[in-house]
Design a protein around this motif. Structure first.
Motif, PDB file in Angstrom:
ATOM      1  N   ALA A  81      68.111  38.839  26.734  1.00 15.37           N
ATOM      2  CA  ALA A  81      68.398  38.307  25.396  1.00 15.37           C
ATOM      3  C   ALA A  81      69.351  39.193  24.597  1.00 15.37           C
ATOM      4  O   ALA A  81      70.078  38.708  23.742  1.00 15.37           O
ATOM      5  N   LYS A  82      69.353  40.477  24.875  1.00 19.95           N
ATOM      6  CA  LYS A  82      70.201  41.408  24.120  1.00 19.95           C
ATOM      7  C   LYS A  82      71.681  41.350  24.521  1.00 19.95           C
ATOM      8  O   LYS A  82      72.514  41.992  23.898  1.00 19.95           O
ATOM      9  N   ARG A  83      71.999  40.563  25.531  1.00 19.84           N
ATOM     10  CA  ARG A  83      73.396  40.460  25.967  1.00 19.84           C
ATOM     11  C   ARG A  83      74.283  39.775  24.919  1.00 19.84           C
ATOM     12  O   ARG A  83      75.483  39.975  24.900  1.00 19.84           O
ATOM     13  N   HIS A  84      73.671  38.958  24.055  1.00 19.21           N
ATOM     14  CA  HIS A  84      74.424  38.203  23.060  1.00 19.21           C
ATOM     15  C   HIS A  84      73.688  38.250  21.723  1.00 19.21           C
ATOM     16  O   HIS A  84      72.485  38.499  21.678  1.00 19.21           O
ATOM     17  N   THR A  85      74.404  37.983  20.656  1.00 21.86           N
ATOM     18  CA  THR A  85      73.775  37.912  19.333  1.00 21.86           C
ATOM     19  C   THR A  85      73.017  36.597  19.218  1.00 21.86           C
ATOM     20  O   THR A  85      73.265  35.649  19.987  1.00 21.86           O
ATOM     21  N   TRP A  86      72.120  36.524  18.247  1.00 24.19           N
ATOM     22  CA  TRP A  86      71.366  35.275  18.079  1.00 24.19           C
ATOM     23  C   TRP A  86      72.288  34.120  17.726  1.00 24.19           C
ATOM     24  O   TRP A  86      72.068  32.988  18.137  1.00 24.19           O
ATOM     25  N   GLN A  87      73.375  34.431  16.978  1.00 24.93           N
ATOM     26  CA  GLN A  87      74.316  33.372  16.631  1.00 24.93           C
ATOM     27  C   GLN A  87      75.027  32.832  17.882  1.00 24.93           C
ATOM     28  O   GLN A  87      75.266  31.619  17.980  1.00 24.93           O
ATOM     29  N   SER A  88      75.313  33.746  18.817  1.00 26.15           N
ATOM     30  CA  SER A  88      75.967  33.318  20.061  1.00 26.15           C
ATOM     31  C   SER A  88      75.046  32.425  20.888  1.00 26.15           C
ATOM     32  O   SER A  88      75.500  31.422  21.453  1.00 26.15           O
ATOM     33  N   TRP A  89      73.772  32.776  20.964  1.00 22.16           N
ATOM     34  CA  TRP A  89      72.814  31.957  21.703  1.00 22.16           C
ATOM     35  C   TRP A  89      72.708  30.566  21.069  1.00 22.16           C
ATOM     36  O   TRP A  89      72.709  29.546  21.770  1.00 22.16           O
ATOM     37  N   ARG A  90      72.636  30.535  19.754  1.00 27.86           N
ATOM     38  CA  ARG A  90      72.520  29.260  19.038  1.00 27.86           C
ATOM     39  C   ARG A  90      73.753  28.393  19.288  1.00 27.86           C
ATOM     40  O   ARG A  90      73.633  27.200  19.579  1.00 27.86           O
ATOM     41  N   GLU A  91      74.925  28.996  19.183  1.00 26.99           N
ATOM     42  CA  GLU A  91      76.159  28.242  19.404  1.00 26.99           C
ATOM     43  C   GLU A  91      76.279  27.783  20.851  1.00 26.99           C
ATOM     44  O   GLU A  91      76.797  26.699  21.116  1.00 26.99           O
ATOM     45  N   ARG A  92      75.787  28.597  21.775  1.00 28.58           N
ATOM     46  CA  ARG A  92      75.835  28.219  23.204  1.00 28.58           C
ATOM     47  C   ARG A  92      75.042  26.939  23.425  1.00 28.58           C
ATOM     48  O   ARG A  92      75.509  26.029  24.101  1.00 28.58           O
ATOM     49  N   TYR A  93      73.848  26.880  22.827  1.00 30.13           N
ATOM     50  CA  TYR A  93      73.055  25.657  22.980  1.00 30.13           C
ATOM     51  C   TYR A  93      73.709  24.492  22.231  1.00 30.13           C
ATOM     52  O   TYR A  93      73.849  23.399  22.765  1.00 30.13           O
ATOM     53  N   ARG A  94      74.098  24.739  20.991  1.00 32.59           N
ATOM     54  CA  ARG A  94      74.637  23.670  20.143  1.00 32.59           C
ATOM     55  C   ARG A  94      75.886  23.028  20.757  1.00 32.59           C
ATOM     56  O   ARG A  94      76.032  21.805  20.731  1.00 32.59           O
ATOM     57  N   MET A  95      76.765  23.825  21.317  1.00 31.13           N
ATOM     58  CA  MET A  95      78.007  23.304  21.877  1.00 31.13           C
ATOM     59  C   MET A  95      77.827  22.698  23.275  1.00 31.13           C
ATOM     60  O   MET A  95      78.713  21.992  23.749  1.00 31.13           O
ATOM     61  N   ASN A  96      76.692  23.001  23.932  1.00 31.24           N
ATOM     62  CA  ASN A  96      76.449  22.503  25.297  1.00 31.24           C
ATOM     63  C   ASN A  96      75.134  21.745  25.383  1.00 31.24           C
ATOM     64  O   ASN A  96      74.473  21.725  26.433  1.00 31.24           O
ATOM     65  N   ARG A  97      74.742  21.125  24.299  1.00 27.12           N
ATOM     66  CA  ARG A  97      73.452  20.426  24.224  1.00 27.12           C
ATOM     67  C   ARG A  97      73.311  19.353  25.303  1.00 27.12           C
ATOM     68  O   ARG A  97      72.245  19.199  25.906  1.00 27.12           O
ATOM     69  N   VAL A  98      74.365  18.622  25.564  1.00 26.33           N
ATOM     70  CA  VAL A  98      74.321  17.538  26.557  1.00 26.33           C
ATOM     71  C   VAL A  98      73.960  18.092  27.933  1.00 26.33           C
ATOM     72  O   VAL A  98      73.225  17.464  28.699  1.00 26.33           O
ATOM     73  N   ARG A  99      74.433  19.273  28.239  1.00 21.91           N
ATOM     74  CA  ARG A  99      74.141  19.898  29.533  1.00 21.91           C
ATOM     75  C   ARG A  99      72.759  20.558  29.534  1.00 21.91           C
ATOM     76  O   ARG A  99      72.054  20.540  30.548  1.00 21.91           O
ATOM     77  N   PHE A 100      72.358  21.148  28.402  1.00 20.96           N
ATOM     78  CA  PHE A 100      71.090  21.879  28.338  1.00 20.96           C
ATOM     79  C   PHE A 100      69.857  20.976  28.284  1.00 20.96           C
ATOM     80  O   PHE A 100      68.838  21.281  28.902  1.00 20.96           O
TER      81      PHE A 100
END
Length: 197
Positions: A174-193
């Motif tokens: 989890a420490k590899r990315h900031t919480w904002q990065s994790w949130r954006e990763r899900y938000r921008m790839n929701r269809v895949r996740f």
């Protein structure tokens, strides 16, 4: 020629001449008082001429324009340095204290103004690309907290803030990315996740 007059004045000063601090390339440095300088002009002019320079009445002939300490010197510098008029780009804008600093140091030297960084994210942190393992871990984490997408909360801040806190089971990845990065990763790839979750 104004600098010739200043040189004659300095030579005629005789014993009062204490050195040529304000002489550059064999010529006296020309100073001009900005309109913000209202007090202490006489004393400064004496110091300047005692040390080889002179005060001119025309700012276009000046090498240095002296500004009062109370004035917004950065604004004045920007106005001159960004000008399309060549003489304004070549003149130095300094505070009145510049004269005394040069005399104390025994040399005529301009220090460039401090550079300000570009706006945006501060330097030092390197962007880490997401891996397939990161995506798998994120899908597993979201599935344990919000398994049903209709419950909502998958794009909320607290979900990802808790992920990056010191939770032992998620600490390594989890420490590899900031919480904002994790949130954006899900938000921008929701269809895949969502099918993975």
């Amino acid at each position: 020629m104004p600098f010739a007059d200043a040189a004659r004045r300095n030579r005629s000063a005789g014993s009062n001449d204490v050195g040529g601090i304000f002489v550059k390339d064999g010529r006296p440095v020309a100073f001009f008082f900005h309109t913000s300088v209202r007090e202490g002009r006489d004393v400064l002019e004496q110091e300047i001429t005692r040390h080889g320079g002179y005060v001119c009445g025309d700012e276009e002939r000046a090498n240095v324009i002296l500004v009062d300490e109370e004035a917004d010197i950065e604004h004045i510098r920007r106005r001159y340095y960004r000008s399309h008029v060549l003489w304004q780009q070549g003149v130095y804008i300094e505070s009145r204290d510049f004269v005394r600093k040069c005399i104390r140091a025994g040399e005529y030297e301009h220090r460039p103004p401090p550079r300000k960084g570009m706006p945006g994210a501060p330097g030092g942190r390197i962007r880490v690309p997401f891996t397939t393992d990161d995506d798998d871990h994120l899908a597993f984490y979201i599935a344990t907290v919000y398994p049903n997408p209709s419950d909502g909360g998958r794009t909320g801040n607290s979900l990802y803030q808790e992920l990056t806190e010191d939770l032992p089971e998620y600490k390594e990845w989890a420490k590899r990315h900031t919480w904002q990065s994790w949130r954006e990763r899900y938000r921008m790839n929701r269809v895949r996740f969502d099918p993975m979750i």
